[in-house]
Design an enzyme around this catalytic site. Structure first.
Site, PDB file in Angstrom:
ATOM      1  N   CYS A  93     -29.088  41.929  75.104  1.00 41.65           N
ATOM      2  CA  CYS A  93     -28.585  42.453  76.381  1.00 41.65           C
ATOM      3  C   CYS A  93     -29.233  41.775  77.582  1.00 41.65           C
ATOM      4  O   CYS A  93     -28.848  42.029  78.720  1.00 41.65           O
ATOM      5  CB  CYS A  93     -28.799  43.954  76.450  1.00 41.65           C
ATOM      6  SG  CYS A  93     -28.351  44.770  74.919  1.00 41.65           S
ATOM      7  N   HIS A 368     -21.508  47.905  80.682  1.00 42.45           N
ATOM      8  CA  HIS A 368     -22.571  47.096  80.071  1.00 42.45           C
ATOM      9  C   HIS A 368     -21.968  46.082  79.105  1.00 42.45           C
ATOM     10  O   HIS A 368     -22.075  46.238  77.895  1.00 42.45           O
ATOM     11  CB  HIS A 368     -23.569  48.026  79.380  1.00 42.45           C
ATOM     12  CG  HIS A 368     -24.789  47.350  78.842  1.00 42.45           C
ATOM     13  ND1 HIS A 368     -25.235  46.121  79.294  1.00 42.45           N
ATOM     14  CD2 HIS A 368     -25.683  47.736  77.888  1.00 42.45           C
ATOM     15  CE1 HIS A 368     -26.336  45.785  78.625  1.00 42.45           C
ATOM     16  NE2 HIS A 368     -26.620  46.737  77.768  1.00 42.45           N
TER      17      HIS A 368
END
Lengths: 422, 145
Positions: A93, A368
């Protein structure tokens, strides 16, 4: 180790993003092109694409989600930037932030003057079970997935430890979600542009239309405690403690400081950057903070010559509510434990609070797309620092110093960067 | 055993023999679980296998209702969740593990510090590829004692 400085100054002169959300029919390269077109249009004095010298693209899982390796090359191709060098970077991420940091290093080294850097992720091609598995591979496949761990499960384990050590409550975490929804509700590019109250009203209206019993929630906390509408994902984390699954791309234009004004009168300068790695959760000394965050932050603060009190606003990694609680203490904004856990509930991290955190709505609301999120964070500070954040612009504050904090997996990579508007 | 490389594959093979083995640094004595080829205490490459007594305690945990396919295919789901956590073994190191024999219906009743003992279960492998995912192997788990 002596304090490190960039070899020469680097500035952010433009920002672009695709839509963030569920985007059927758009592959990684399509979304990247959308972000690139938006970036070109964002450069106040114009950008000739021929001036871009390198492209760094963060992407966590196109191999799994889209069956495409080396995605940066195809992003470069479809943006019509061939033959500049393309580098695909996977740090889970934190991929986009690592890509951007490498672009910064490329300019600071003197090798390039103008670099495109960002990230892209296509996450909605697999059923949820498949995406759960792909996301879990951001953790240690060999020793954490081994234990049946999912990604929410790892953060939930940190939440359990936080509750056990500091008396943190599920309501402390829910307050983080409420705050980020309040910000996301006024962010036109957010995947979930709604307050919790608006979501409650939508659900109640839907029940009424279908002639079903209308849930009798009065407060946002009532809704967040409802096992049916806010189910447990990994105890003690519920659905609204988790960010959504998102398709999207975002990128920034990085330029050498001495030519920044050729692109815009209001560049923002990268004055500090730090990056650190961490081990699997079970191999760390602590479960209630992320050591790599503290190390990356220390590097960035020392490079920029500033401290936590100087930072006006920050976009921090809130893939789960507990992640924001740990971030704001690891970055030195609040004391570890109760002070950090109650900051959202007490309004300290709201837009009009003492330390506005995630004015974009955070990963929780903005969305996200894992490999792109770090670039999205810079978008928010870019707009806030230039006074372009519209309804989200923080009141009564000159946002001349800001931070982004991007965590890869559950703290196995962290990138912290500090930006200054002069 | 002395010639087995310090890898996950070796650990799996030893689990298949119902042995819980860690690595130990021959220079500084640090015990590592998961096993490691280089000592995290002193960087020594002078490593040996050592058998653990299988006793430990829960350091932290979660109860998962939405698991990966490896767990779904074992029958776990929202109505039949499972506990994953971190266990510290008596010899010192910590490992991520499924924790059996705890009250998964009421996670608030599961306590940090609960003593656990090592056990072994059969499960499929962690992979997106069905042919690989269907290969069963022996996993270390811990059981509340």
């Amino acid at each position: 180790m002596s304090k490190r400085k960039l070899g020469r100054g680097v500035a952010v002169a433009g920002y672009g993003m695709s839509k963030f959300g569920v985007l059927p029919g758009l592959d990684c390269r399509d979304m990247f092109v959308d972000a690139f077109k938006d970036l070109v249009n964002s450069v106040d004095k114009g950008l000739d694409p021929k001036d871009v010298e390198a492209n760094y693209v963060g992407c966590c899982g196109a191999w799994n989600w889209e069956a495409q390796a080396g995605i940066a090359k195809w992003c470069t191709d479809w943006a019509n930037l061939v033959p500049i060098p393309s580098t695909t970077i996977d740090n889970a991420c934190a991929s986009a932030s690592v890509a951007i940091r490498n672009g910064i290093i490329g300019i600071a080294s003197g090798l390039y003057d103008v670099v495109l850097a960002g990230g892209v992720e296509k996450m909605t091609t697999l059923p949820t079970e498949g995406t759960t598995l792909v996301l879990a591979t951001g953790a240690d496949k060999t020793w954490e997935c081994y234990a049946g761990y999912t990604f929410p499960g790892l953060y939930a384990t940190m939440a359990t430890a936080h509750m056990n050590e500091y008396g943190t409550t599920p309501e402390d975490l829910m307050a983080v979600a409420i705050k980020n929804h309040n910000n996301g509700a006024i962010n036109p590019v957010a995947q979930m542009p709604n307050t919790i109250t608006q979501i409650m009203e939508q659900r109640q209206a839907r029940a009424r239309e279908k002639g079903k019993p209308v849930p009798g929630w009065v407060t946002e906390m009532d809704f967040l405690h409802d096992d049916q509408y806010n189910p447990m994902v990994a105890w003690p984390l519920r659905l609204f403690d988790c960010c959504p699954i998102t398709d999207g791309a975002a990128c920034v234009l990085l330029v050498a400081e001495d030519i920044a004004k050729n692109f815009t009168d209001t560049p923002i300068y990268v004055t500090g950057t730090g990056q650190a790695s961490g081990r699997a959760l079970h191999s760390r000394d602590t479960l209630t903070s992320i050591p790599a965050s503290q190390i990356a932050a220390k590097q960035a603060y020392e490079m920029a010559g500033v401290g936590p009190a100087d930072i006006k606003i920050a976009e921090v990694h809130d893939c789960f509510t507990i992640a924001e609680v740990m971030a704001i203490s690891d970055l030195g904004f609040f004391k570890p434990g109760k002070d950090a856990a109650t900051a959202a509930a007490e309004g300290k991290t709201a837009r009009d609070g003492i330390k506005p955190i995630n004015t974009s709505g955070g990963l929780k609301c903005k969305g996200h797309p894992v490999g792109a999120s770090g670039a999205g964070m810079i978008g928010e500070v870019f707009h806030q620092m230039r006074g372009e954040a519209g309804a989200r612009q923080v009141p009564n504050m000159d946002v001349n110093l800001a931070m982004t904090h991007n965590v890869g997996a559950h703290g196995t990579t962290v990138v912290v960067q500090i930006y200054e508007r002069r | 055993m002395s010639d087995m490389p310090f890898t996950a594959t070796s650990f799996d093979k030893l689990c298949g023999e119902k042995k819980l083995m860690a690595t130990r640094c021959k220079d500084c004595g640090k015990v590592e679980l998961p096993p490691r080829p280089i000592c995290t205490g002193c960087n020594s490459q002078n490593i040996e296998w050592t058998e653990l007594n299988g006793k430990g305690k829960i350091v932290s945990f979660t109860v998962i209702g939405v698991g990966p396919w490896t767990m779904i295919s074992e029958g776990y789901d929202r109505n039949n969740p499972y506990c994953s956590g971190i266990v510290e073994v008596e010899e010192g190191p910590r490992i991520s593990t499924q924790i059996m024999g705890v009250d998964v219906a009421n996670p608030e009743n599961i306590k940090v510090g609960t003593p656990v003992t090592a056990d072994f279960v059969e499960r499929g492998s962690f992979s997106l590829v069905p042919e690989v995912a269907n290969v069963r192997k022996t996993y270390l788990v811990f059981k509340a004692s």
